[in-house]
Design an enzyme around this catalytic site. Structure first.
Site, short mmCIF file in Angstrom:
data_model
loop_
_atom_site.label_atom_id
_atom_site.label_comp_id
_atom_site.label_asym_id
_atom_site.label_seq_id
_atom_site.Cartn_x
_atom_site.Cartn_y
_atom_site.Cartn_z
CE LYS A 96 -11.63 0.52 15.61
NZ LYS A 96 -10.26 0.14 15.75
NE ARG B 222 -4.85 -1.53 11.29
CZ ARG B 222 -5.74 -1.69 12.27
NH1 ARG B 222 -6.77 -2.53 12.13
NH2 ARG B 222 -5.62 -1.02 13.40
CE1 TYR C 38 -37.42 -15.96 -1.54
CE2 TYR C 38 -36.38 -15.05 0.42
CZ TYR C 38 -37.16 -14.90 -0.71
OH TYR C 38 -37.66 -13.67 -1.00
CG MET D 289 -32.97 -8.08 2.43
SD MET D 289 -33.51 -7.11 1.04
CE MET D 289 -32.87 -8.05 -0.33
C1 PLP Z 1 -9.91 -0.38 16.94
C2 PLP Z 1 -8.64 0.03 17.48
C3 PLP Z 1 -8.37 -0.12 18.85
C4 PLP Z 1 -9.29 -0.79 19.82
O1 PLP Z 1 -9.20 -2.17 19.69
P1 PLP Z 1 -10.05 -3.18 20.58
O2 PLP Z 1 -9.48 -4.49 20.28
O3 PLP Z 1 -11.46 -3.05 20.15
O4 PLP Z 1 -9.85 -2.75 21.98
C5 PLP Z 1 -7.17 0.39 19.32
N1 PLP Z 1 -6.29 0.99 18.49
C6 PLP Z 1 -6.51 1.12 17.17
C7 PLP Z 1 -5.47 1.78 16.32
C8 PLP Z 1 -7.68 0.63 16.62
O5 PLP Z 1 -7.89 0.76 15.31
#
Ligand code: PLP
Length: 815
Positions: free
Chosen positions: A480, A579, A708, A758
């Site tokens: 991700k 969550r 700046y 920037m």
């Molecule tokens: C991002 C994520 C992970 C990985 O977490 P790390 O701390 O980067 O190893 C595992 N499980 C879920 C559900 C996540 O969202």
């Protein structure tokens, strides 16, 4: 021809082959190769036979279980019960054919490779050395190293490394060393060994039949163990009974007492580790009969040696492979092999200096070079040096040119009479030819900010986490957030190749993109939206279902869906992260709904996420989460009537809760080289390097201000200020302003001056050597991401994922 029995005659023609191949990707010369089908953690070596056969390999070593040998009419198979053992036996046999060859073998916790490479540099002028390629020191690497020995060699230098008890005896048999070198022993407690003593004892088995044993007498455990061996001990250290006793050691000088003489040596390194490595080399040279004068002269020339071949982007769409280090035939062959492994379909060019092998007859030597050129399909040859000039006729490559000196070559490139374009160039020169000066001309300078991703390091880190897993535990890698900033599909391809079991993405679109780019690995989508169910089904993506509304939406979707195949989904249980996920009190509702659609879905997995896996203080909380998860999954499986993949650990959890691996773990940031617990950081390699370049340099007077808000003030003295091409829009946080952030320019730290803009930032390079166009490292090996995170009080995740998408991603493998 087939041969089956455990007693195999290694004198037959079958074994007459230049290369033993384990990894099908490293195939270079099919007709001269024997492929050993070893079984990996996941993969059967025999899966590769068809492909290799089609590429021309005709000799295979397989286990008795392989039943398809008859399909390969032109091939020969050796059947045995254990292919790895056969590999070790044939190389043991090979080593014994060269019984009189002196062999130095190096073991220890650290620095085996660097000491080996240094010894090679120091001794290469006087010996024809055969050595382990890279860090080949394992049960597989050692046999492959030893197989290279031929009758020309006058000295072998091989590393031996073990990861668990009972491995060293094998390596000792294969290497059959005459001189043993024990570098050091780490203090870390290793779970594979009962104690440090046991580890030293196991490593020490390498030396049982050595005539001579070299080590540092100040390592007590090592000394104690070596005293039990028969060989002569040649030692160094502060101990008064060391062969080379250290009387005094200051920054770069060391005073050594040997018998009743004392000698001063200059060591070109000041750190403790390099000093230890250098002293091992000094002791080996002393043992081989070099005078202290000669030792001093040679050690002095040791600089930090690049350990690997470097692969760089060159000008005009060329790819450059730099190897300024080796200059013998063996080294040339390794480099050509490395060139062959690169996937680009570019024509291959070799720029070669004289081989300073010396003793060989010139013609014979360069005929061999020519053979290698043919074997590795070199289409263009550029030779530098007197010898090559004289031997021009031996090189049969059609497109060939010769220059007497490196300067002449450089001139031709500068004037434009020698042009390179769309080719892969191997630059291989002896040290004295200073090919680094040629590389400077051929390397493409980066013009803008880029993020370089080292895929070898990714694989290394993956292997490290795998080593923590039980054999059956699967691994999901979270890609991700653009693969934690590094870009997705290149990463995903590497992971797919290495048989990661699952990939995790945030959105359905990301999964689709991976599928469209040829990723077949199962994919879980973390935050699917109901309107993407159709897309996910079409692309075989498994949505994470995390609440009852989502499940009902799925039910609605499925009521319209005539597809026969059940829809694969994963469930998220909330055990304390709060969550996403079903709570314990929603189980009944969940089960009722699942029950209604049970024929249309298949729950492949269920998971939970720990809220504080990386911190001791939350240990109890994490354990409660795990216990609750177990309870909930039990109910789920009872309800479903089948078992599902259960997973709860992220990177931090993998390290801290080995007992909670269940069926799968979810690796995220660890793959990118950051160990958030800070327990195993040393075992990981940094993956990403964020770089930019100096756009302008200004000299500023006291009283003037930078940027700046006029926040950067030049105080008493003149300052040299560089403007670099990265700003907050690239992901270089504005909090790095005014000295909080530091970047690396030509190996030195330079603080940010004034406010980060920037697209640009100003840095203070007063007193540093730097020019416009020079590279600036924002983070990477020289400046860890964790440090940047500390500087602005955030977490490494944020630093990694903030690099904006306008920053170009460049992927590379070092080999
Ligand atoms: C991002 C994520 C992970 C990985 O977490 P790390 O701390 O980067 O190893 C595992 N499980 C879920 C559900 C996540 O969202």
């Amino acid at each position: 021809m087939t041969q089956s029995s455990t007693q195999i005659d290694f004198n037959t023609d079958f074994w007459n082959a230049k290369y033993l191949l384990i990894d099908s990707r490293l195939l270079t010369a099919p007709s001269q190769t024997i492929f050993f089908a070893l079984n990996g953690r996941k993969r059967e070596g025999t899966d590769f036979i068809e492909d290799l056969y089609n590429k021309g390999v005709r000799k295979f070593v397989v286990t008795d279980a392989f039943e398809h040998g008859y399909k390969y009419k032109e091939a020969s198979f050796i059947y045995c019960d254990d292919t790895l053992k056969k590999l070790q036996e044939v190389t043991t046999f090979h080593r014994q054919k060269f019984k009189s060859l002196p062999v130095i073998s190096i073991t220890g916790s650290n620095a085996k490779t660097i000491v080996k490479e240094w010894l090679y540099t120091l001794l290469d002028a006087d010996y024809n050395v055969v050595k382990s390629p890279k860090s080949y020191n394992s049960q597989i690497g050692v046999p492959l190293s030893v197989w290279q020995i031929n009758k020309k060699h006058t000295l072998g230098i091989f590393e031996a490394g073990i990861s668990q008890p009972n491995e060293m005896k094998n390596l000792a048999d294969i290497i059959s060393p005459t001189i043993g070198l024990f570098t050091n022993i780490g203090s870390a407690h290793d779970k594979q060994f009962d104690s440090l003593e046991q580890k030293v004892k196991e490593k020490g088995l390498l030396f049982d039949h050595c005539k001579d044993i070299i080590y540092c007498k100040d390592h007590e455990l090592i000394d104690h163990e070596m005293q039990l061996k028969n060989g002569n001990k040649i030692t160094w250290g502060k101990a008064t009974d060391a062969t080379l006793q250290i009387i005094e050691h200051t920054a770069h000088k060391v005073l050594i007492k040997e018998k009743s003489n004392s000698h001063e040596l200059t060591i070109p390194f000041s750190d403790a580790a390099s000093f230890e490595n250098a002293m091992h080399c000094v002791t080996v040279m002393y043992h081989l009969g070099y005078s202290f004068e000669e030792i001093d002269a040679r050690i002095n020339r040791l600089k930090s040696i690049p350990m690997r071949l470097e692969r760089k982007e060159g000008i005009n769409n060329t790819v450059l492979i730099n190897d300024f280090y080796n200059n013998d035939l063996g080294g040339l062959q390794i480099a050509l092999g490395f060139m062959g492994q690169n996937q680009e379909q570019l024509p291959r060019t070799l720029i070669l200096s004289d081989l300073l092998q010396g003793k060989d007859n010139n013609d014979a030597l360069y005929q061999k070079v020519n053979e290698l050129c043919e074997e590795y399909d070199i289409q263009r040859f550029i030779g530098i040096g007197e010898h090559l000039n004289k031997s021009q006729n031996n090189i049969k490559v059609e497109n060939k040119e010769f220059y007497k000196t490196t300067a002449a070559l450089r001139n031709a490139i500068k004037k434009g009479t020698l042009v390179f374009s769309k080719e892969m160039i191997l630059l291989k020169g002896a040290r004295k030819f200073e090919f680094e000066k040629v590389a400077v001309l051929l390397q493409r300078k980066i013009h803008s900010t880029q993020l370089e991703i080292n895929l070898d390091a990714v694989v290394h880190n993956l292997m490290f986490y795998r080593s923590l897993l039980k054999p059956k535990t699967k691994i999901m890698v979270m890609v991700k957030a653009l693969g934690y900033g590094s870009g997705k599909h290149e990463l995903a391809h590497t992971l797919q190749y290495h048989l990661v079991d699952y990939l995790g993405v945030a959105f359905a679109d990301e999964g689709v993109e991976l599928r469209e780019n040829g990723i077949r690995t199962p994919i879980m989508v973390l935050t699917p939206s109901p309107d993407s169910f159709e897309t996910m089904r079409m692309h075989d993506l498994e949505p994470e279902i995390y609440n009852i509304e989502m499940l009902q939406a799925l039910e609605d979707y499925l009521s319209e869906d005539a597809n026969e195949k059940p829809f694969a989904i994963q469930l998220n249980f909330d055990t304390g992260m709060h969550r996403l996920g079903f709570n314990e009190d929603e189980m009944d509702l969940l089960f009722n709904t699942l029950n209604r659609i049970k024929n249309k879905i298949k729950v492949t997995g269920v998971f939970t996420h720990l809220a504080g896996a990386d911190e001791d203080i939350h240990d109890q909380y994490s354990k409660n989460q795990i216990a609750l998860f177990k309870k909930m999954t039990k109910q789920l499986e009872a309800q479903l009537g089948y078992s599902v993949i259960k997973h709860c650990l992220n990177s931090a959890g993998i390290v801290r809760y080995p007992d909670a691996q269940m069926n799968m773990v979810r690796l995220g940031i660890g793959l990118h080289g950051v160990e958030v617990n800070d327990l195993k950081q040393e075992d990981l390699q940094p993956v990403s390097t964020l770089k930019t370049v100096i756009a302008q340099i200004k000299h500023m007077k006291p009283g003037e201000t930078v940027g700046y808000g006029r926040k950067g003030v030049v105080e008493q003295k003149e300052k040299k200020i560089a403007t670099i091409g990265i700003g907050y829009a690239d992901g270089f946080n504005r909090k790095f302003s005014n000295g909080i952030g530091k970047v690396i320019v030509n190996g030195k730290q330079a603080p940010v001056i004034g406010n980060v803009c920037m697209d640009m930032t100003m840095i203070d390079i007063t007193g540093m050597k730097a020019e416009v166009g020079d590279e600036v490292v924002i983070f990477g090996k020289e400046r860890p991401i964790t440090q940047l995170a500390k500087d602005i009080e955030t977490i490494p995740y944020e630093i990694l994922t903030s690099v904006s998408s306008r920053v170009k991603r460049v992927y590379y493998m070092e080999g």
